[in-house]
Motif scaffolding. Structure first.
Motif, PDB file in Angstrom:
ATOM      1  N   PHE A  32      32.797   0.407  16.894  1.00 29.43           N
ATOM      2  CA  PHE A  32      31.918   0.744  15.649  1.00 29.43           C
ATOM      3  C   PHE A  32      31.173   2.263  15.838  1.00 29.43           C
ATOM      4  CE2 PHE A  32      31.413  -3.999  15.559  1.00 29.43           C
ATOM      5  CZ  PHE A  32      31.689  -4.158  14.346  1.00 29.43           C
ATOM      6  N   ASN A  33      31.177   2.726  16.766  1.00 29.01           N
ATOM      7  CA  ASN A  33      30.485   4.057  17.029  1.00 29.01           C
ATOM      8  C   ASN A  33      31.526   5.123  16.425  1.00 29.01           C
ATOM      9  OD1 ASN A  33      28.747   5.864  17.812  1.00 29.01           O
ATOM     10  ND2 ASN A  33      29.842   6.445  19.812  1.00 29.01           N
ATOM     11  N   THR A  34      32.931   4.792  16.823  1.00 32.90           N
ATOM     12  CA  THR A  34      34.073   5.730  16.264  1.00 32.90           C
ATOM     13  C   THR A  34      33.995   5.724  14.804  1.00 32.90           C
ATOM     14  OG1 THR A  34      35.580   4.277  16.599  1.00 32.90           O
ATOM     15  CG2 THR A  34      35.478   5.980  18.481  1.00 32.90           C
ATOM     16  N   ARG A  35      34.227   4.519  14.062  1.00 31.23           N
ATOM     17  CA  ARG A  35      33.941   4.201  12.663  1.00 31.23           C
ATOM     18  C   ARG A  35      32.774   4.761  12.089  1.00 31.23           C
ATOM     19  NH1 ARG A  35      34.585  -1.549  10.768  1.00 31.23           N
ATOM     20  NH2 ARG A  35      34.528  -0.632   8.916  1.00 31.23           N
ATOM     21  N   ARG A  36      31.776   4.678  12.560  1.00 34.69           N
ATOM     22  CA  ARG A  36      30.375   5.355  12.196  1.00 34.69           C
ATOM     23  C   ARG A  36      30.446   6.802  12.399  1.00 34.69           C
ATOM     24  NH1 ARG A  36      24.978   5.847  15.527  1.00 34.69           N
ATOM     25  NH2 ARG A  36      26.948   6.727  16.161  1.00 34.69           N
ATOM     26  N   ASN A  37      30.981   7.443  13.284  1.00 30.21           N
ATOM     27  CA  ASN A  37      31.049   8.975  13.562  1.00 30.21           C
ATOM     28  C   ASN A  37      32.011   9.561  12.519  1.00 30.21           C
ATOM     29  OD1 ASN A  37      29.155   8.784  15.454  1.00 30.21           O
ATOM     30  ND2 ASN A  37      30.494   9.018  17.198  1.00 30.21           N
ATOM     31  N   GLU A  38      33.089   8.775  12.234  1.00 32.68           N
ATOM     32  CA  GLU A  38      34.163   9.198  11.273  1.00 32.68           C
ATOM     33  C   GLU A  38      33.479   9.253   9.932  1.00 32.68           C
ATOM     34  OE1 GLU A  38      37.606  10.838   9.999  1.00 32.68           O
ATOM     35  OE2 GLU A  38      37.064  10.479  11.981  1.00 32.68           O
ATOM     36  N   PHE A  39      32.975   8.177   9.390  1.00 31.70           N
ATOM     37  CA  PHE A  39      32.293   7.946   8.231  1.00 31.70           C
ATOM     38  C   PHE A  39      31.133   9.240   8.175  1.00 31.70           C
ATOM     39  CE2 PHE A  39      28.725   6.503   5.631  1.00 31.70           C
ATOM     40  CZ  PHE A  39      29.444   6.292   4.408  1.00 31.70           C
ATOM     41  N   GLU A  40      30.426   9.570   9.087  1.00 37.31           N
ATOM     42  CA  GLU A  40      29.490  10.311   9.112  1.00 37.31           C
ATOM     43  C   GLU A  40      29.961  11.849   8.986  1.00 37.31           C
ATOM     44  OE1 GLU A  40      25.332  11.631   9.491  1.00 37.31           O
ATOM     45  OE2 GLU A  40      26.038   9.895   9.812  1.00 37.31           O
TER      46      GLU A  40
ATOM     47  N   LYS B 135      32.910  12.315   7.414  1.00 36.70           N
ATOM     48  CA  LYS B 135      33.516  12.536   6.099  1.00 36.70           C
ATOM     49  C   LYS B 135      32.542  12.747   4.988  1.00 36.70           C
ATOM     50  CE  LYS B 135      37.577   9.749   6.474  1.00 36.70           C
ATOM     51  NZ  LYS B 135      38.354   8.596   6.110  1.00 36.70           N
ATOM     52  N   CYS B 136      31.067  11.986   5.225  1.00 38.05           N
ATOM     53  CA  CYS B 136      29.885  12.304   4.470  1.00 38.05           C
ATOM     54  C   CYS B 136      29.493  13.788   4.359  1.00 38.05           C
ATOM     55  CB  CYS B 136      28.924  11.488   4.818  1.00 38.05           C
ATOM     56  SG  CYS B 136      29.357   9.795   4.162  1.00 38.05           S
ATOM     57  N   ARG B 137      29.258  14.413   5.796  1.00 40.51           N
ATOM     58  CA  ARG B 137      28.887  15.572   6.009  1.00 40.51           C
ATOM     59  C   ARG B 137      29.876  16.768   5.270  1.00 40.51           C
ATOM     60  NH1 ARG B 137      24.406  16.298   9.370  1.00 40.51           N
ATOM     61  NH2 ARG B 137      23.614  14.167   9.986  1.00 40.51           N
ATOM     62  N   SER B 138      31.116  16.502   5.585  1.00 41.52           N
ATOM     63  CA  SER B 138      32.419  17.523   5.001  1.00 41.52           C
ATOM     64  C   SER B 138      32.258  17.463   3.493  1.00 41.52           C
ATOM     65  CB  SER B 138      33.368  17.550   5.992  1.00 41.52           C
ATOM     66  OG  SER B 138      33.995  16.156   5.333  1.00 41.52           O
ATOM     67  N   GLY B 139      32.003  16.288   2.935  1.00 44.30           N
ATOM     68  CA  GLY B 139      32.013  16.375   1.346  1.00 44.30           C
ATOM     69  C   GLY B 139      33.348  15.414   0.960  1.00 44.30           C
ATOM     70  N   GLU B 140      34.079  14.796   1.815  1.00 44.30           N
ATOM     71  CA  GLU B 140      35.097  14.063   1.469  1.00 44.30           C
ATOM     72  C   GLU B 140      34.880  12.959   0.796  1.00 44.30           C
ATOM     73  OE1 GLU B 140      37.809  13.314   4.923  1.00 44.30           O
ATOM     74  OE2 GLU B 140      37.074  15.068   5.941  1.00 44.30           O
ATOM     75  N   ILE B 141      33.562  12.237   1.010  1.00 42.49           N
ATOM     76  CA  ILE B 141      33.118  11.160   0.375  1.00 42.49           C
ATOM     77  C   ILE B 141      32.104  11.729  -0.237  1.00 42.49           C
ATOM     78  CG2 ILE B 141      32.229   8.902   0.661  1.00 42.49           C
ATOM     79  CD1 ILE B 141      33.542   8.503   3.193  1.00 42.49           C
ATOM     80  N   THR B 142      31.951  11.508  -1.560  1.00 44.65           N
ATOM     81  CA  THR B 142      30.936  11.976  -2.661  1.00 44.65           C
ATOM     82  C   THR B 142      29.703  10.823  -2.485  1.00 44.65           C
ATOM     83  OG1 THR B 142      31.570  11.169  -4.453  1.00 44.65           O
ATOM     84  CG2 THR B 142      32.388  13.237  -4.053  1.00 44.65           C
ATOM     85  N   TYR B 143      28.679  11.441  -2.787  1.00 46.18           N
ATOM     86  CA  TYR B 143      27.459  10.610  -2.719  1.00 46.18           C
ATOM     87  C   TYR B 143      27.735   9.212  -3.637  1.00 46.18           C
ATOM     88  CZ  TYR B 143      22.674   8.744  -2.700  1.00 46.18           C
ATOM     89  OH  TYR B 143      21.595   8.038  -2.343  1.00 46.18           O
TER      90      TYR B 143
END
Length: 119
Positions: free
Chosen positions: A93-101, A103-111
């Motif tokens: 879960f930590n690696t999934r959450r860090n990957e999602f974080e 992507k969100c911070r780099s802008g790969e996933i928009t709000y």
């Protein structure tokens, strides 16, 4: 010789099985007789039937820590049943959450594309 064996076991084994079944049935009848005795409380015997096998089991459970020997096998069993599963779940879960974080911070996933957002 062929008549001595029935069901693949000898006559002696059959007799042993029958005797064990009779003994088990007799012990069950005695236990039920004692547990359903309506005059048991009048004899000041209390509300339970003393069973030596249950007492041995409870005594073993109560003194388990006093007779425990720490060994490598015990430690391995404890580690594999407690620490290891917790660590695996945490890492997953930590690696999934860090990957999602990331992507969100780099802008790969928009709000607007995020699953959990404030509207």
């Amino acid at each position: 010789m062929a008549g001595d064996k029935q069901f693949g076991i000898s006559r002696v084994e059959q007799d042993k099985i029958v005797r064990r079944a009779q003994m088990r049935e007799q012990l069950q009848r005695e236990y039920l007789r004692q547990i359903t005795d309506p005059h048991r409380h009048g004899k000041a015997e209390g509300g339970y039937v003393f069973d030596p096998a249950i007492q041995r089991f409870l005594s073993m459970k109560a003194t388990g820590y006093a007779t425990f020997k720490p060994t490598v096998g015990n430690f391995t069993r404890w580690f594999l049943t407690t620490v290891f599963p917790i660590a695996v779940v945490f890492l997953f879960f930590n690696t999934r959450r860090n990957e999602f974080e990331r992507k969100c911070r780099s802008g790969e996933i928009t709000y607007k594309d995020r699953d959990f957002k404030f509207n």
